[in-house]
Design a protein around this motif. Structure first.
Motif, PDB file in Angstrom:
ATOM      1  N   UNK B 354       0.839  -1.192   0.000  1.00  0.00           N
ATOM      2  CA  UNK B 354       0.000   0.000   0.000  1.00  0.00           C
ATOM      3  C   UNK B 354       0.880   1.250   0.000  1.00  0.00           C
ATOM      4  N   UNK B 355       1.975   1.190   0.790  1.00  0.00           N
ATOM      5  CA  UNK B 355       2.856   2.351   0.878  1.00  0.00           C
ATOM      6  C   UNK B 355       3.552   2.610  -0.450  1.00  0.00           C
ATOM      7  N   UNK B 356       3.873   1.535  -1.170  1.00  0.00           N
ATOM      8  CA  UNK B 356       4.645   1.703  -2.397  1.00  0.00           C
ATOM      9  C   UNK B 356       3.761   2.130  -3.568  1.00  0.00           C
ATOM     10  N   UNK B 357       2.444   2.164  -3.351  1.00  0.00           N
ATOM     11  CA  UNK B 357       1.550   2.579  -4.427  1.00  0.00           C
ATOM     12  C   UNK B 357       1.929   3.957  -4.945  1.00  0.00           C
ATOM     13  N   UNK B 358       2.395   4.802  -4.025  1.00  0.00           N
ATOM     14  CA  UNK B 358       2.750   6.169  -4.404  1.00  0.00           C
ATOM     15  C   UNK B 358       3.805   6.192  -5.509  1.00  0.00           C
ATOM     16  N   UNK B 359       4.708   5.187  -5.508  1.00  0.00           N
ATOM     17  CA  UNK B 359       5.759   5.167  -6.521  1.00  0.00           C
ATOM     18  C   UNK B 359       5.225   4.858  -7.909  1.00  0.00           C
ATOM     19  N   UNK B 360       4.039   4.273  -7.952  1.00  0.00           N
ATOM     20  CA  UNK B 360       3.517   3.839  -9.238  1.00  0.00           C
ATOM     21  C   UNK B 360       2.738   4.952  -9.934  1.00  0.00           C
ATOM     22  N   UNK B 361       2.621   6.089  -9.255  1.00  0.00           N
ATOM     23  CA  UNK B 361       1.822   7.166  -9.833  1.00  0.00           C
ATOM     24  C   UNK B 361       2.650   8.438  -9.983  1.00  0.00           C
ATOM     25  N   UNK B 362       2.566   9.045 -11.144  1.00  0.00           N
ATOM     26  CA  UNK B 362       3.154  10.372 -11.315  1.00  0.00           C
ATOM     27  C   UNK B 362       2.078  11.426 -11.157  1.00  0.00           C
ATOM     28  N   UNK B 363       0.983  11.218 -11.867  1.00  0.00           N
ATOM     29  CA  UNK B 363      -0.125  12.188 -11.805  1.00  0.00           C
ATOM     30  C   UNK B 363      -1.338  11.627 -11.085  1.00  0.00           C
ATOM     31  N   UNK B 364      -1.354  10.291 -10.925  1.00  0.00           N
ATOM     32  CA  UNK B 364      -2.433   9.709 -10.144  1.00  0.00           C
ATOM     33  C   UNK B 364      -3.664   9.315 -10.938  1.00  0.00           C
ATOM     34  N   UNK B 365      -3.618   9.447 -12.265  1.00  0.00           N
ATOM     35  CA  UNK B 365      -4.751   8.966 -13.056  1.00  0.00           C
ATOM     36  C   UNK B 365      -4.287   7.748 -13.837  1.00  0.00           C
ATOM     37  N   UNK B 366      -5.077   6.707 -13.796  1.00  0.00           N
ATOM     38  CA  UNK B 366      -4.680   5.482 -14.470  1.00  0.00           C
ATOM     39  C   UNK B 366      -4.426   5.758 -15.948  1.00  0.00           C
ATOM     40  N   UNK B 367      -3.286   5.316 -16.421  1.00  0.00           N
ATOM     41  CA  UNK B 367      -2.974   5.483 -17.829  1.00  0.00           C
ATOM     42  C   UNK B 367      -2.260   4.236 -18.308  1.00  0.00           C
ATOM     43  N   UNK B 368      -3.024   3.330 -18.900  1.00  0.00           N
ATOM     44  CA  UNK B 368      -2.448   2.049 -19.325  1.00  0.00           C
ATOM     45  C   UNK B 368      -1.401   2.271 -20.399  1.00  0.00           C
ATOM     46  N   UNK B 369      -1.675   3.212 -21.296  1.00  0.00           N
ATOM     47  CA  UNK B 369      -0.755   3.437 -22.396  1.00  0.00           C
ATOM     48  C   UNK B 369       0.633   3.802 -21.904  1.00  0.00           C
ATOM     49  N   UNK B 370       0.685   4.821 -21.020  1.00  0.00           N
ATOM     50  CA  UNK B 370       1.982   5.260 -20.541  1.00  0.00           C
ATOM     51  C   UNK B 370       2.670   4.154 -19.745  1.00  0.00           C
ATOM     52  N   UNK B 371       1.876   3.445 -18.892  1.00  0.00           N
ATOM     53  CA  UNK B 371       2.460   2.386 -18.075  1.00  0.00           C
ATOM     54  C   UNK B 371       3.068   1.299 -18.957  1.00  0.00           C
ATOM     55  N   UNK B 372       2.348   0.913 -20.004  1.00  0.00           N
ATOM     56  CA  UNK B 372       2.860  -0.162 -20.862  1.00  0.00           C
ATOM     57  C   UNK B 372       4.118   0.285 -21.594  1.00  0.00           C
ATOM     58  N   UNK B 373       4.112   1.529 -22.080  1.00  0.00           N
ATOM     59  CA  UNK B 373       5.302   2.027 -22.773  1.00  0.00           C
ATOM     60  C   UNK B 373       6.502   2.041 -21.835  1.00  0.00           C
ATOM     61  N   UNK B 374       6.279   2.569 -20.606  1.00  0.00           N
ATOM     62  CA  UNK B 374       7.380   2.615 -19.643  1.00  0.00           C
ATOM     63  C   UNK B 374       7.881   1.211 -19.344  1.00  0.00           C
ATOM     64  N   UNK B 375       6.961   0.293 -19.179  1.00  0.00           N
ATOM     65  CA  UNK B 375       7.353  -1.079 -18.858  1.00  0.00           C
ATOM     66  C   UNK B 375       8.202  -1.665 -19.987  1.00  0.00           C
ATOM     67  N   UNK B 376       7.738  -1.476 -21.224  1.00  0.00           N
ATOM     68  CA  UNK B 376       8.474  -2.025 -22.360  1.00  0.00           C
ATOM     69  C   UNK B 376       9.868  -1.404 -22.455  1.00  0.00           C
ATOM     70  N   UNK B 377       9.967  -0.108 -22.145  1.00  0.00           N
ATOM     71  CA  UNK B 377      11.271   0.554 -22.249  1.00  0.00           C
ATOM     72  C   UNK B 377      12.207   0.160 -21.111  1.00  0.00           C
ATOM     73  N   UNK B 378      11.683   0.237 -19.865  1.00  0.00           N
ATOM     74  CA  UNK B 378      12.560   0.070 -18.702  1.00  0.00           C
ATOM     75  C   UNK B 378      12.801  -1.391 -18.361  1.00  0.00           C
ATOM     76  N   UNK B 379      11.734  -2.160 -18.336  1.00  0.00           N
ATOM     77  CA  UNK B 379      11.860  -3.537 -17.862  1.00  0.00           C
ATOM     78  C   UNK B 379      11.628  -4.536 -18.989  1.00  0.00           C
TER      79      UNK B 379
END
Lengths: 286, 461
Positions: B354-379
């Motif tokens: 629950x505490x680490x949830x904050x790290x998963x959000x930059x603006x706090x609105x769910x954005x699958x597109x950005x998350x998937x792109x970041x995942x593909x690039x970083x991990x």
């Protein structure tokens, strides 16, 4: 025979043997006897499932036949087996002067039959309690084997015919619910879920098992156990652990159960390191 | 006797309707049990039914709720309420029994009962609460009703929390513990009030009328998204037993498949003891193929619970996989694998997550597109040809860009990929749900409750 006269009768005679059953347990134990149905007991480890079967045997003066289940248990260990070595000896001893048909009839008789717990329980003439322990540990095939025994109380041996129970045994099956038992098996049984007892009954059990324990310490102990069960633990302490703890305290000759003593003897109750940490943190122990 | 048979059959019908598999044989057993039992105690009858009809502990709450409807504890207001009614309803009209003094007096008694945790007293108080504060007068006889909601709005037991906690602390409880105990006792009281309102309604309109609507599904069939807080706690307790059952089942199935190809050397060696006849054959052990697992989960408010349960279950079964990595996202990706230490405390892990949830959000609105792109690039390198990829989420991306190519790239790299959606399929593609477009790339699976989750994880291994 009637096993128990009534639910209260069951409760009282179980109490006489030192098993303190709550109303639901006593009623179900009575029903199992009255309806002559097997009783399936489920519940967490250490709440007295196996002990219930033993107590029924003691309370009714019946003998206990126990089948401990494990993975790989088969017909030969659970039901019956032919004594091959003895049969072989018999054939050799007859020395060939006997006709085959005579020998054949001869070696498949009672003399060469090794009875295993299930068949033993069925063939006994005196009252018998059959305990099938940890039935969830067996393979699914063994459940199929149990079906005939538990619904009709009979065993079919191809060479001898069908052996029907002279007197239906009182059957108790226990399970830790590590896997789902088949519907067919459950349908044939009465079901009882044993859970942790309420504080009052647990105190009686602990003082009954460990009479040397000081009354005041017993109160504190039960209170602490109750508080531990409220926490989110991997394995909450069961009755067996309460009794162990009481024995530990008696052996250590503890005068009063303060926080210091609790945290020193916590190992008797909690068996996981993470549970230990959690209990110390949540209960504010030193 | 005929009335009893009718009620017995109605009761069993209701049980079947609620999902308990009650067979005809069990029906007969239950009746035999009733014949063998004394009837002076309601609990004895309940035990008799429970022993013959309920064969699974998870069904017990459903059974108890229905039993209370068909074999109620008391009729009307019971013996306690009847006395009050006599002095108040002298003029033949339903008197107003709700007054400020009555409320204050009631709250005082309730507080006392909650501190003492007297089950019997709480139950009686619940009956009184519904009778006194929960009556909904109707225009004509038969139209009046009872409402737990009204009663609980008037008598709000949560307002007593502070005082109960204080009283418990005075009795030597640690603050945290006192708060938990108070919460649970109040929960019990609320449930008792709801039960009593249901009982009164059932009495007036017939139990069949209530049975269909009043019974909640058992905990393992309850939707993640519609669970209350108490349910979530119960679900969390179910996770470990579920994992254990799954593990046992998997080991068993692996054992059944364990026999590999014939081992000639060992078979010949073993045949020496039987005079050269290979009676028992020996086999080489089959090499178990284990998968690597990468879990990517949406932890935004709407589906956070679902993600947590899935993660806990996957990690409880970690020995079935070679390697498990977990990532959470809202609009950016954060790795949480390190929170799952072997043997760690469940509650701690949940808190860390629950505490680490904050790290998963930059603006706090769910954005699958950005998350998937970041995942593909970083991990992107986390996903390889031996990996099974698991994406958890409702595919509701606030109408933003979906980044389908990024998802396609990741899922092509993996051996298998699945998308678990905690919503009912009828809600897919409604509103901002992008279940359709995503589902074309990665097969989408409905996963709404613990049973479905367990089945899915089992098939995955």
């Amino acid at each position: 025979m009637t096993w128990f006269s009534s639910p209260t009768g069951a409760s009282e005679s179980l109490r006489d043997t030192g098993y303190l059953a709550d109303d639901a347990t006593a009623t179900t134990a009575y029903l199992a006897g009255a309806l002559e149905k097997p009783l399936l007991v489920e519940g967490p480890a250490g709440v007295g499932k196996t002990e219930l079967a033993k107590a029924v045997a003691r309370a009714t003066g019946a003998d206990l036949v126990r089948l401990q289940c494990y993975e790989g248990l088969d017909e030969a260990r659970a039901l019956y087996e032919w004594n091959y070595k003895k049969q072989l000896l018999r054939i050799q001893a007859s020395g060939g002067d006997q006709a085959w048909s005579e020998t054949h009839d001869d070696i498949f008789t009672d003399e060469f039959l090794l009875t295993r717990p299930l068949l033993t329980a069925i063939r006994r003439e005196t009252p018998t309690v059959l305990l099938i322990d940890e039935v969830d540990k067996t393979d699914v095939e063994v459940e199929g084997l149990l079906l005939e025994v538990l619904s009709d109380f009979q065993v079919t041996i191809p060479e001898l015919g069908t052996v029907v129970a002279l007197r239906r045994p009182y059957v108790v099956l226990t399970s830790n619910a590590s896997r789902e038992l088949s519907e067919a098996l459950k349908r044939r049984c009465l079901y009882l879920h044993l859970d942790y007892p309420d504080a009052e009954r647990e105190r009686e059990i602990v003082t009954g098992q460990v009479p040397e324990l000081d009354r005041r310490i017993a109160e504190q102990l039960i209170d602490t156990i109750g508080r531990l069960r409220d926490l989110d633990l991997k394995k909450a302490p069961s009755i067996a652990e309460s009794v162990d703890w009481a024995r530990t305290l008696v052996a250590l000759q503890v005068g009063s159960l303060d926080d210091e003593t609790i945290s020193r003897t916590l190992g008797a109750v909690l068996k996981h390191a993470s549970d230990h940490d959690r209990a110390i943190r949540e209960l504010g122990l030193p | 006797m005929s009335g009893l048979v009718g009620r017995h059959i109605d009761f069993l019908e209701a049980l079947r309707g609620a999902g308990l598999p009650v067979s005809l044989a069990e029906d007969l057993d239950a009746f035999a049990a009733l014949a063998a039992l004394p009837w002076h105690d309601r609990e004895t009858v309940r035990t008799g039914y429970a022993a013959t009809v309920v064969k699974r502990q998870s069904q017990r709450p459903t059974f108890d709720a229905l039993f209370d409807l068909y074999f109620p504890r008391l009729v009307g207001a019971g013996a306690v309420g009847a006395d009050d009614a006599d002095d108040l309803e002298g003029d033949g009209l339903p008197a107003v029994r709700d007054s400020a003094e009555a409320l204050a007096d009631f709250l005082e008694r309730l507080e006392e009962a909650l501190v003492d945790d007297g089950q019997r007293a709480l139950q009686d108080l619940a009956v009184e609460a519904v009778g006194r504060f929960g009556a909904m007068p109707g225009r004509a006889p038969g139209l009046s009703g009872w409402s737990a909601y009204t009663a609980l709005r008037r008598v709000d037991p949560t307002e007593l929390t502070g005082r109960i906690v204080a009283a418990l602390e005075q009795r030597g409880r640690v603050p945290d513990e006192a708060r938990r105990a108070a919460g649970r006792r109040i929960g019990t009281f609320i449930k008792a009030v709801e039960d009593d309102a249901r009982r009164r309604i059932a009495e007036e309109k017939g139990p069949d009328h209530v049975a269909d609507v009043a019974i909640r599904p058992t905990i393992d069939r309850l939707d993640f998204t519609s669970a209350r807080r108490a349910d979530l706690e119960e679900m969390r307790r179910e996770i470990y037993p579920l994992a254990r059952r799954l593990a046992t089942r998997l080991t068993r199935e692996h054992h059944a498949l364990r026999r590999g190809p014939l081992d000639v050397r060992r078979t010949v060696r073993a045949s020496l003891s039987t005079g050269g006849v290979p009676i028992t054959t020996r086999h080489r052990p089959k090499r178990a193929r284990r998968t690597e697992l990468v879990v990517l989960c949406d932890v935004s408010g709407s589906v956070a619970n679902f993600a947590q349960f899935t993660l806990l279950l996957v990690f409880a079964l970690r020995e079935q996989f070679t390697k498990v990595r977990a990532f959470t996202f809202i609009d950016t990706v954060h790795e949480v694998t390190h929170h799952f230490r072997p043997g760690a405390d469940v509650a701690d892990v949940m808190a860390d997550l629950a505490a680490s949830t904050a790290h998963a959000a930059l603006w706090g609105r769910t954005n699958y597109g950005r998350a998937l792109t970041t995942f593909a690039e970083t991990y992107g390198d986390a996903v390889g040809p031996k990996t099974s990829l698991l994406i958890l989420g409702d595919a509701r991306s606030n109408y933003s860009d979906l980044s389908l190519p990024a998802l396609r790239q990741v899922s092509d790299a993996a051996r298998h990929a699945w998308w678990l959606n905690p919503e009912h399929p009828r809600h897919w593609d409604t509103g901002d749900s992008a279940a359709g477009p995503y589902g074309e790339i990665v097969p989408m699976v409905e996963c709404r409750n613990l049973v479905q989750l367990g089945e899915f994880v089992h098939d995955l291994v």
